[in-house]
Design a protein around this motif. Structure first.
Motif, PDB file in Angstrom:
ATOM      1  N   ALA A 279     148.481 -31.032  17.516  1.00  0.00           N
ATOM      2  CA  ALA A 279     147.537 -31.420  16.464  1.00  0.00           C
ATOM      3  C   ALA A 279     146.887 -30.183  15.865  1.00  0.00           C
ATOM      4  CB  ALA A 279     146.463 -32.357  17.018  1.00  0.00           C
ATOM      5  N   GLU A 280     146.777 -30.184  14.547  1.00  0.00           N
ATOM      6  CA  GLU A 280     146.087 -29.111  13.843  1.00  0.00           C
ATOM      7  C   GLU A 280     144.585 -29.402  13.834  1.00  0.00           C
ATOM      8  OE1 GLU A 280     149.654 -27.969  10.643  1.00  0.00           O
ATOM      9  OE2 GLU A 280     147.754 -28.832   9.963  1.00  0.00           O
ATOM     10  N   VAL A 281     143.799 -28.376  14.128  1.00  0.00           N
ATOM     11  CA  VAL A 281     142.344 -28.504  14.064  1.00  0.00           C
ATOM     12  C   VAL A 281     141.789 -27.328  13.273  1.00  0.00           C
ATOM     13  CG1 VAL A 281     142.139 -29.789  16.226  1.00  0.00           C
ATOM     14  CG2 VAL A 281     142.077 -27.303  16.273  1.00  0.00           C
ATOM     15  N   ASP A 282     140.619 -27.530  12.717  1.00  0.00           N
ATOM     16  CA  ASP A 282     140.016 -26.485  11.880  1.00  0.00           C
ATOM     17  C   ASP A 282     139.230 -25.458  12.690  1.00  0.00           C
ATOM     18  OD1 ASP A 282     140.999 -27.664   9.552  1.00  0.00           O
ATOM     19  OD2 ASP A 282     139.311 -29.043   9.450  1.00  0.00           O
ATOM     20  N   SER A 283     138.778 -25.850  13.867  1.00  0.00           N
ATOM     21  CA  SER A 283     137.907 -24.984  14.663  1.00  0.00           C
ATOM     22  C   SER A 283     138.696 -23.947  15.454  1.00  0.00           C
ATOM     23  CB  SER A 283     137.064 -25.826  15.621  1.00  0.00           C
ATOM     24  OG  SER A 283     136.290 -25.003  16.458  1.00  0.00           O
ATOM     25  N   ASP A 284     138.131 -22.727  15.557  1.00  0.00           N
ATOM     26  CA  ASP A 284     138.678 -21.672  16.400  1.00  0.00           C
ATOM     27  C   ASP A 284     137.909 -21.535  17.713  1.00  0.00           C
ATOM     28  OD1 ASP A 284     140.698 -20.894  14.613  1.00  0.00           O
ATOM     29  OD2 ASP A 284     139.287 -19.676  13.452  1.00  0.00           O
ATOM     30  N   ASP A 285     136.826 -22.299  17.828  1.00  0.00           N
ATOM     31  CA  ASP A 285     135.979 -22.220  19.020  1.00  0.00           C
ATOM     32  C   ASP A 285     136.703 -22.855  20.214  1.00  0.00           C
ATOM     33  OD1 ASP A 285     133.073 -21.773  20.075  1.00  0.00           O
ATOM     34  OD2 ASP A 285     133.668 -23.779  20.761  1.00  0.00           O
ATOM     35  N   GLU A 286     136.886 -22.098  21.281  1.00  0.00           N
ATOM     36  CA  GLU A 286     137.658 -22.568  22.429  1.00  0.00           C
ATOM     37  C   GLU A 286     137.015 -23.783  23.095  1.00  0.00           C
ATOM     38  OE1 GLU A 286     140.636 -21.817  23.589  1.00  0.00           O
ATOM     39  OE2 GLU A 286     140.886 -20.509  21.840  1.00  0.00           O
TER      40      GLU A 286
END
Length: 342
Positions: A279-286
């Motif tokens: 799934a693609e997500v916008d967040s880079d926060d782990e």
């Protein structure tokens, strides 16, 4: 669909034809709306993915002066159609002259040159509210029980006048309404054979019926398409359809419609397939990504017959699409495996 309806038909009928590269459209989806307005377009065909894509990506500033009131029919085709996608698209563009009854659905294929079903023009596609658990686990489209999760299935329309449709089980027995099986058709314009492919012809034709390789069900003459037979994942002897898992994924906050893909990978130790959802997500926060992954595992495990373990969250534009905007399931599987072994 593209060759017959989107090229040969308007050329032979001497109608104005406006073509746009799908790669240009993906980079700037607003150009489609601007072209419809500029050239007074009346007919267009789009895959379901593009309804979500346009609703999510097109900005209000790019719609200045756009008028969609001239559209007679905008047909959702080429992949299973989703009610939620139609609603998102209509809500986004209704203020620019788009009429809700303009949004139609169709089921089509080259083997029937080309249409099989179509929403009657001027009407809304039929929507069937069914019990989600029964649909996913029992493969029946049963009316929902009180307190149970509901799934809204949208019809791909009714059979065209020259076409007959039946739903068969694996043994070739015709199934009644609301039972999911393989869609078969018979018409005066369908294929007689695959060129130089007697093996494929033998598998596809049975007693004058063409077996489409698509699963779905019928209800009062309407056809509801579930997905492709070849995409089916078999987990511990249970049939799992990736489109069902993807629909569940889209219900998880942080995952957008059209930006997830499910497929199976072989587990040699267990002797069966394991399901993977990318799934693609916008967040880079782990930490946020971990929260989304955990929520996805819980939601799919609670609402399907599988216990989802493999979740792979990626950034935008990771998922491979075909030139028409559909999810390239096998290509995404290969991409995932390559990254896994890199």
């Amino acid at each position: 669909m593209g060759l017959i309806a989107g090229f040969l038909m308007p050329v032979l009928s001497a109608n104005t034809l406006v073509l746009m590269s799908p790669f240009d459209w993906v980079r700037a989806p607003y150009k489609l709306m601007q072209s419809i307005s500029k050239y007074h377009g009346t007919l267009a065909w789009l895959p379901n993915f593009s309804y979500n894509f346009c609703a999510q990506k097109i900005r209000e500033r790019d719609m200045a002066g756009v008028d969609l009131s001239g559209l007679r029919v905008l047909t959702n085709c080429s992949e299973p159609v989703k009610w939620e996608s139609h609603q998102a698209f209509y809500e986004k563009f209704k203020n620019y002259g788009l009429r809700e009854e303009t949004l139609n659905c169709s089921y089509a294929m080259a083997e029937n040159v080309f249409g099989v079903t179509q929403t009657p023009p001027g009407t809304l596609p039929k929507v069937d509210e069914i019990d989600r658990e029964a649909y996913i686990n029992q493969r029946v489209a049963r009316e929902p029980l009180a307190g149970k999760a509901v799934l809204k299935m949208m019809s791909s329309g009714r059979a065209l006048p020259n076409t007959r449709i039946r739903i068969f089980d694996e043994k070739g027995k015709e199934l009644p309404d609301r039972v999911i099986g393989e869609i078969a058709l018979q018409s005066d314009c369908m294929l007689t054979a695959y060129y130089n492919r007697p093996d494929a012809t033998e598998k596809a034709l049975r007693d004058g019926w063409y077996l489409t390789g698509d699963y779905g069900y019928s209800l009062d003459g309407e056809i509801f398409v579930s997905g492709r037979k070849k995409d089916m994942i078999i987990v511990g002897g249970k049939n799992v359809y990736p489109q069902d898992l993807e629909s569940l994924a889209y219900e998880v906050p942080g995952i957008h419609a059209g930006r997830a893909v499910a497929f199976g990978i072989e587990d040699e130790k267990a002797g069966t397939e394991e399901v993977v959802i990318v799934a693609e997500v916008d967040s880079d926060d782990e930490m946020e990504r971990q929260h989304i992954a955990d929520a996805l595992r819980r939601h799919v495990s609670q609402n399907s017959v599988i216990a989802l373990r493999h979740v792979h969250l990626v950034g935008p534009k990771w998922i491979v699409k075909t030139s028409s905007g559909k999810t390239a399931r096998s290509a995404n599987r290969e991409k995932f495996l390559q990254e896994l072994t890199a």
